[in-house]
Write a protein that holds these residues in place. Structure first.
Motif, PDB file in Angstrom:
ATOM      1  N   ILE A   1       0.872  -1.177   0.000  1.00 48.52           N
ATOM      2  CA  ILE A   1       0.000   0.000   0.000  1.00 48.52           C
ATOM      3  C   ILE A   1       0.906   1.222   0.000  1.00 48.52           C
ATOM      4  N   LYS A   2       0.909   1.924  -1.131  1.00 47.58           N
ATOM      5  CA  LYS A   2       1.763   3.107  -1.275  1.00 47.58           C
ATOM      6  C   LYS A   2       0.884   4.339  -1.094  1.00 47.58           C
ATOM      7  N   GLY A   3       1.012   4.937   0.059  1.00 48.84           N
ATOM      8  CA  GLY A   3       0.176   6.093   0.378  1.00 48.84           C
ATOM      9  C   GLY A   3      -1.007   5.660   1.206  1.00 48.84           C
TER      10      GLY A   3
ATOM     11  N   ILE B   1      -4.618  -5.529   3.248  1.00 41.78           N
ATOM     12  CA  ILE B   1      -3.462  -6.364   3.604  1.00 41.78           C
ATOM     13  C   ILE B   1      -3.879  -7.829   3.705  1.00 41.78           C
ATOM     14  N   GLY B   2      -5.134  -8.052   4.089  1.00 38.73           N
ATOM     15  CA  GLY B   2      -5.639  -9.421   4.234  1.00 38.73           C
ATOM     16  C   GLY B   2      -5.654 -10.225   2.955  1.00 38.73           C
TER      17      GLY B   2
ATOM     18  N   GLY C   1       2.736  -7.928   3.958  1.00 36.87           N
ATOM     19  CA  GLY C   1       2.061  -6.657   3.768  1.00 36.87           C
ATOM     20  C   GLY C   1       3.051  -5.537   4.002  1.00 36.87           C
ATOM     21  N   VAL C   2       3.089  -4.585   3.092  1.00 42.77           N
ATOM     22  CA  VAL C   2       3.997  -3.441   3.188  1.00 42.77           C
ATOM     23  C   VAL C   2       3.153  -2.175   3.135  1.00 42.77           C
ATOM     24  N   ILE C   3       3.353  -1.305   4.111  1.00 46.28           N
ATOM     25  CA  ILE C   3       2.644  -0.023   4.139  1.00 46.28           C
ATOM     26  C   ILE C   3       3.678   1.082   3.980  1.00 46.28           C
TER      27      ILE C   3
ATOM     28  N   GLN D   1       2.822   9.630  10.163  1.00 41.35           N
ATOM     29  CA  GLN D   1       1.710   8.689  10.331  1.00 41.35           C
ATOM     30  C   GLN D   1       2.161   7.288  10.727  1.00 41.35           C
ATOM     31  N   LEU D   2       3.449   7.090  10.843  1.00 42.79           N
ATOM     32  CA  LEU D   2       3.990   5.758  11.109  1.00 42.79           C
ATOM     33  C   LEU D   2       3.379   5.111  12.357  1.00 42.79           C
ATOM     34  N   GLN D   3       3.294   5.831  13.450  1.00 41.26           N
ATOM     35  CA  GLN D   3       2.763   5.270  14.692  1.00 41.26           C
ATOM     36  C   GLN D   3       1.285   4.850  14.565  1.00 41.26           C
ATOM     37  N   TYR D   4       0.558   5.521  13.703  1.00 40.81           N
ATOM     38  CA  TYR D   4      -0.858   5.195  13.491  1.00 40.81           C
ATOM     39  C   TYR D   4      -1.024   3.764  13.011  1.00 40.81           C
ATOM     40  N   TYR D   5      -0.068   3.283  12.210  1.00 41.57           N
ATOM     41  CA  TYR D   5      -0.191   1.959  11.596  1.00 41.57           C
ATOM     42  C   TYR D   5       0.599   0.874  12.288  1.00 41.57           C
ATOM     43  N   LEU D   6       1.361   1.218  13.328  1.00 41.51           N
ATOM     44  CA  LEU D   6       2.129   0.192  14.043  1.00 41.51           C
ATOM     45  C   LEU D   6       1.319  -0.490  15.108  1.00 41.51           C
TER      46      LEU D   6
END
Length: 97
Positions: free
Chosen positions: A45-47, A70-71, A84-86, A92-97
């Motif tokens: 997911i790019k962006g 990602i599923g 899965g790669v984000i 925004q990194l912490q939002y997705y960790l």
């Protein structure tokens, strides 16, 4: 490439060719990625922002929607594992960790 500008028959053809392994990489717009029901080994997911007309601004893709996309990676009936790669901004990194 898989996008809303394609005719339904072209999208179906691309999806069938991907599912049969004739196309090894499928690139899709975020909107269509939610509707693509194809297994994949790796999902990138790019962006992580989509435009929200209600807010008249860019907004982060929800965690639920990210998990939905990602599923697609590594479904047990098709693969032994998936990746899965984000790719997002540092802020925004912490939002997705």
């Amino acid at each position: 490439c898989h996008h809303a500008g394609m005719t339904r028959s072209d999208r179906t053809l691309v999806e069938d060719l991907f599912a049969d392994g004739h196309i090894r990489v499928l690139v899709s717009t975020a909107t269509l990625a939610w509707g693509v029901n194809l297994p994949a080994h790796t999902v990138i997911i790019k962006g992580t922002q989509v435009y929200s007309p209600d807010k008249a601004a860019w907004d982060e893709i929800s965690t639920l929607d990210m998990m939905q996309m990602i599923g697609r990676a590594g479904r047990p009936q098709f693969d032994t594992f998936g990746e899965g790669v984000i790719i997002t901004s540092h802020s925004q990194l912490q939002y997705y960790l």
